[in-house]
Design a protein around this motif. Structure first.
Motif, PDB file in Angstrom:
ATOM      1  N   GLU A 140      -7.491  47.292  35.020  1.00  0.00           N
ATOM      2  CA  GLU A 140      -6.252  47.578  35.738  1.00  0.00           C
ATOM      3  C   GLU A 140      -5.387  46.319  35.832  1.00  0.00           C
TER       4      GLU A 140
ATOM      5  N   GLN B  15       2.205  38.678  26.257  1.00  0.00           N
ATOM      6  CA  GLN B  15       2.780  39.852  26.884  1.00  0.00           C
ATOM      7  C   GLN B  15       4.273  39.591  27.077  1.00  0.00           C
TER       8      GLN B  15
ATOM      9  N   ILE C 127      -5.323  36.091  32.388  1.00  0.00           N
ATOM     10  CA  ILE C 127      -5.829  34.787  32.850  1.00  0.00           C
ATOM     11  C   ILE C 127      -7.086  34.408  32.059  1.00  0.00           C
TER      12      ILE C 127
ATOM     13  N   GLY D 122      -3.696  43.156  36.962  1.00  0.00           N
ATOM     14  CA  GLY D 122      -4.129  42.141  37.923  1.00  0.00           C
ATOM     15  C   GLY D 122      -5.626  41.878  37.893  1.00  0.00           C
ATOM     16  N   SER D 123      -6.336  42.529  36.964  1.00  0.00           N
ATOM     17  CA  SER D 123      -7.805  42.360  36.947  1.00  0.00           C
ATOM     18  C   SER D 123      -8.245  41.081  36.239  1.00  0.00           C
TER      19      SER D 123
HETATM   20  N1  LIG Z   1       0.306  31.747  39.336  1.00  0.00           N
HETATM   21  C1  LIG Z   1      -0.570  32.503  40.011  1.00  0.00           C
HETATM   22  N2  LIG Z   1      -0.843  32.259  41.312  1.00  0.00           N
HETATM   23  C2  LIG Z   1      -1.735  33.010  42.000  1.00  0.00           C
HETATM   24  N3  LIG Z   1      -2.427  34.025  41.472  1.00  0.00           N
HETATM   25  C3  LIG Z   1      -2.178  34.328  40.185  1.00  0.00           C
HETATM   26  C4  LIG Z   1      -1.254  33.583  39.393  1.00  0.00           C
HETATM   27  N4  LIG Z   1      -1.228  34.110  38.134  1.00  0.00           N
HETATM   28  C5  LIG Z   1      -2.103  35.137  38.174  1.00  0.00           C
HETATM   29  N5  LIG Z   1      -2.667  35.269  39.385  1.00  0.00           N
HETATM   30  C6  LIG Z   1      -3.658  36.269  39.809  1.00  0.00           C
HETATM   31  O1  LIG Z   1      -4.647  36.382  38.814  1.00  0.00           O
HETATM   32  C7  LIG Z   1      -5.103  37.734  38.756  1.00  0.00           C
HETATM   33  C8  LIG Z   1      -5.238  38.163  37.325  1.00  0.00           C
HETATM   34  O2  LIG Z   1      -3.961  38.286  36.728  1.00  0.00           O
HETATM   35  P1  LIG Z   1      -3.757  38.656  35.205  1.00  0.00           P
HETATM   36  O3  LIG Z   1      -2.331  38.322  34.887  1.00  0.00           O
HETATM   37  O4  LIG Z   1      -4.807  38.011  34.377  1.00  0.00           O
HETATM   38  O5  LIG Z   1      -3.976  40.223  35.183  1.00  0.00           O
HETATM   39  P2  LIG Z   1      -3.951  41.221  33.929  1.00  0.00           P
HETATM   40  O6  LIG Z   1      -5.290  41.895  33.874  1.00  0.00           O
HETATM   41  O7  LIG Z   1      -3.514  40.498  32.703  1.00  0.00           O
HETATM   42  O8  LIG Z   1      -2.843  42.273  34.389  1.00  0.00           O
HETATM   43  P3  LIG Z   1      -1.779  43.114  33.477  1.00  0.00           P
HETATM   44  O9  LIG Z   1      -2.536  44.310  32.942  1.00  0.00           O
HETATM   45  O10 LIG Z   1      -0.737  43.514  34.484  1.00  0.00           O
HETATM   46  O11 LIG Z   1      -1.247  42.217  32.413  1.00  0.00           O
HETATM   47  C9  LIG Z   1      -4.137  38.598  39.547  1.00  0.00           C
HETATM   48  O12 LIG Z   1      -4.792  39.057  40.692  1.00  0.00           O
HETATM   49  C10 LIG Z   1      -3.008  37.643  39.880  1.00  0.00           C
HETATM   50  O13 LIG Z   1      -2.528  37.876  41.198  1.00  0.00           O
END
Ligand SMILES: Nc1ncnc2c1ncn2[C@@H]1O[C@H](COP(=O)(O)OP(=O)(O)OP(=O)(O)O)[C@@H](O)[C@H]1O
Ligand SMILES: [Mg+2]
Length: 136
Positions: free
Chosen positions: A43, A98, A50, A45-46
């Protein structure tokens, strides 16, 4: 050793504020065999982005990779110098970012932007690099 190109072990990346730590990636493990594709689903934010940014050592302040190993062809990328990483990024490992509106520059053509990697890593000139981009 089997033909594993990438192995991620207990990867942990956090974002720090003055008072607390947000654990964005907390103990991720996976391996990718050479020539195979791995899809990661989760989902929003998972932690997919990162995780990928951590592998390429592109996490910026206030984020930090706080633990684990990223073994690329058996060598830990988390131990490499920034100069060594620059030789690997866009050459041995690439990321398709992305959100093209922010990761691509509308002033340049797509060919020019793909070609930049060939200019840097294969020392091609502008024209050759665009030809090379079309070929790949
Ligand atoms: N600069 C930041 N400061 C604080 N938290 C962050 C930062 N960047 C990312 N996060 C946190 O890291 C977590 C993972 O985010 P990530 O962008 O990897 O999600 P994702 O799985 O790629 O989501 P999506 O499917 O929307 O691309 C999230 O909970 C987000 O809030
Ligand atoms: Mg993402």
């Amino acid at each position: 050793m089997t033909d594993t190109i990438l192995e991620v072990r207990d990867l942990r990346t956090s974002f720090f504020t003055e008072n607390f730590e947000v654990k964005a990636v907390d103990g991720v493990n996976f391996s990718v065999p050479k020539g195979k594709t791995l899809g990661v689903v989760g989902e929003s934010g998972s932690g997919k982005s990162i995780t990928s940014l951590s592998i390429l050592r592109l996490i910026q302040n206030p984020g930090k990779v706080v633990g684990g190993q990223v073994l690329f062809k058996g060598e830990d990328l988390l131990e490499k110098s920034e100069a060594q990483m620059r030789k690997i990024r866009g050459n041995k490992i690439s990321m398709i970012f992305q959100e093209p509106m922010t990761s691509l520059n509308p002033v340049y053509t797509v060919g020019q932007q793909i070609g930049e990697a060939f200019q840097i890593h294969e020392k091609l000139n502008k024209k050759e690099s665009i030809k090379r981009s079309v070929r790949c």
